[in-house]
Design a protein around this motif. Structure first.
Motif, short mmCIF file in Angstrom:
data_model
loop_
_atom_site.label_atom_id
_atom_site.label_comp_id
_atom_site.label_asym_id
_atom_site.label_seq_id
_atom_site.Cartn_x
_atom_site.Cartn_y
_atom_site.Cartn_z
N ILE A 4 0.84 -1.20 0.00
CA ILE A 4 0.00 0.00 0.00
C ILE A 4 0.88 1.26 0.00
O ILE A 4 0.53 2.26 -0.64
N THR A 5 2.01 1.20 0.67
CA THR A 5 2.93 2.33 0.68
C THR A 5 3.50 2.59 -0.71
O THR A 5 3.51 3.73 -1.18
N GLU A 6 3.95 1.55 -1.38
CA GLU A 6 4.48 1.69 -2.75
C GLU A 6 3.40 2.22 -3.69
O GLU A 6 3.66 3.09 -4.53
N PHE A 7 2.19 1.70 -3.52
CA PHE A 7 1.07 2.14 -4.34
C PHE A 7 0.81 3.64 -4.16
O PHE A 7 0.67 4.38 -5.13
N LEU A 8 0.76 4.07 -2.91
CA LEU A 8 0.48 5.49 -2.63
C LEU A 8 1.60 6.40 -3.12
O LEU A 8 1.32 7.46 -3.70
N VAL A 9 2.84 6.01 -2.93
CA VAL A 9 3.96 6.83 -3.40
C VAL A 9 3.87 6.99 -4.93
O VAL A 9 4.07 8.10 -5.45
N ALA A 10 3.52 5.93 -5.64
CA ALA A 10 3.40 6.01 -7.10
C ALA A 10 2.24 6.90 -7.52
O ALA A 10 2.37 7.71 -8.45
N ARG A 11 1.10 6.79 -6.85
CA ARG A 11 -0.06 7.62 -7.22
C ARG A 11 0.22 9.09 -6.91
O ARG A 11 -0.16 9.98 -7.68
N ILE A 12 0.85 9.37 -5.77
CA ILE A 12 1.18 10.75 -5.42
C ILE A 12 2.12 11.34 -6.46
O ILE A 12 1.94 12.47 -6.91
N ALA A 13 3.11 10.57 -6.88
CA ALA A 13 4.05 11.04 -7.91
C ALA A 13 3.32 11.34 -9.21
O ALA A 13 3.62 12.34 -9.89
N GLU A 14 2.36 10.50 -9.58
CA GLU A 14 1.57 10.75 -10.80
C GLU A 14 0.77 12.04 -10.67
O GLU A 14 0.72 12.85 -11.61
N ASP A 15 0.13 12.24 -9.52
CA ASP A 15 -0.65 13.46 -9.30
C ASP A 15 0.24 14.70 -9.35
O ASP A 15 -0.13 15.73 -9.94
N ALA A 53 1.90 16.93 -1.15
CA ALA A 53 2.90 17.06 -0.08
C ALA A 53 2.34 16.54 1.24
O ALA A 53 3.05 15.86 1.99
N ALA A 54 1.09 16.85 1.52
CA ALA A 54 0.47 16.38 2.76
C ALA A 54 0.33 14.85 2.75
O ALA A 54 0.65 14.18 3.74
#
Length: 95
Positions: A4-15, A53-54
């Motif tokens: 879930i951490t890897e998933f979120l880091v990737a989605r945040i980077a896309e955003d 960032a948040a």
């Protein structure tokens, strides 16, 4: 399997990349009508970058405590991306 951490880091980077591609805007919300007459909500790039960032700060803080299902806060953040093909149904919050 992606965490879930890897998933979120990737989605945040896309955003972040999407917001940066559109440049810095006023940061305000704007409700406008498109060519077909449908209403669209536009959020400024600086607002999206601030939210990224948040989210990144939350993930960096809670990521090390991740379990298979992830802490509730990470699960809540991931729910925003539930339609993404890498989203794992096990991450869905109960309730």
């Amino acid at each position: 399997m992606i965490t879930i951490t890897e998933f979120l880091v990737a989605r945040i980077a896309e955003d972040e990349a999407t917001a940066q591609a559109f440049g810095q805007a006023t940061g305000s919300l704007l409700l406008e009508e498109d060519a077909s007459g449908d209403l669209m909500l536009t959020i400024g790039a600086d607002r999206v970058l601030a939210e990224c960032a948040a989210k990144r700060a939350i993930v960096e803080h809670w990521g090390p405590y991740e379990t298979l299902e992830g802490p509730d806060l990470l699960r809540a953040l991931a729910a925003v991306y539930a339609d993404h093909p890498d989203y794992q149904p096990d991450w869905a919050q109960e309730g």
